[in-house]
Enzyme design. Sequence first.
Site, PDB file in Angstrom:
ATOM      1  N   ASP A  64      59.790 -43.253  -9.081  1.00 45.29           N
ATOM      2  CA  ASP A  64      60.614 -42.890  -7.931  1.00 45.29           C
ATOM      3  C   ASP A  64      59.852 -41.973  -6.978  1.00 45.29           C
ATOM      4  O   ASP A  64      58.792 -41.438  -7.302  1.00 45.29           O
ATOM      5  CB  ASP A  64      61.877 -42.168  -8.396  1.00 45.29           C
ATOM      6  N   TYR A 122      56.371 -40.394 -20.752  1.00 45.63           N
ATOM      7  CA  TYR A 122      56.599 -39.558 -19.575  1.00 45.63           C
ATOM      8  C   TYR A 122      56.591 -38.102 -20.015  1.00 45.63           C
ATOM      9  O   TYR A 122      57.016 -37.772 -21.131  1.00 45.63           O
ATOM     10  CB  TYR A 122      57.947 -39.876 -18.934  1.00 45.63           C
TER      11      TYR A 122
END
Length: 299
Positions: A64, A122
Amino acid sequence: MDARAGLCYVPPMARIKLILAYDGTDFAGWQLQARDRTVQGEVEAAIARIVGTRLPVQGAGRTDSGVHALGQCAHFDAPEQFAHIPWRVALNCLMRPDVRVVQAEVAPPRFHAQYDAVSKIYAYTLWTDRSHVNPLRRRFVWDVPPLDLAAMDEAAREFLGTHDFASFRNAGTPLGPRGTVRTVQALWREPGPGAAETVWRIRGDGFLKQMVRNIVGCLVAVGKGKVAPADVRSILERRDRNHSLPTAPPWGLCMERVFYPEPELGDDAARGRDTAHDEHQVADSGGRDPDGPERGPAD
């Protein structure tokens, strides 16, 4: 084109695999957009300057706006005469300094950066010194108050395993056969590069849109005492995003690594290797994502 045979000649192509690192601050995410600057757009524009035409680049995940990467994997097909040029040097000379090719190599022709990935890691970094935020770290950390780390550790265990993560996905996730079911293989914290930093890492076989940021937002709420660790399971089981837990901001999140199946010795058709050094591997890989082309964007 051969007019007599009615056949069209297709020039041979080589599949090029890239490992990319980028500071996501000034990007509107990975995915190509018409007006905004994106990582995919930056890389495709640089490739076009080398080969003379625009070639589509496929990433392992669509980060994003504002999200960073150290080990984003991508691939593209280039005319064979360009296969062995020094892609890393060539592309880095043509792109702005907030995105860099860390590694470039010719991949097996069937390798696919997205569909062959078996898991990703992540990392999310929290800054817990309320007196200040280091200005050199402000783009990469979420400024939060001191937290109850023991309570967060307890809550983190609730996310491990295979669950329906509908309560932790934001709108806009295209869903494949698995729906909102994902497997979290590991979720743990480590000291960050500075004394005020704590890094939470999560490894899973796939992530829904903003799922990682929503999990971190939940953990921070637990660390603040606003949510009890025992309540996390009921939030998961509710399968409903309509709750008051925050979504962590994008700038603390980084895609650190994408994992691929290890090729068998001598198997030229193998689909690729891990995208970072072995010392970063901390958990076993999960199964291949059965969603295939329908996999939705990750954080």
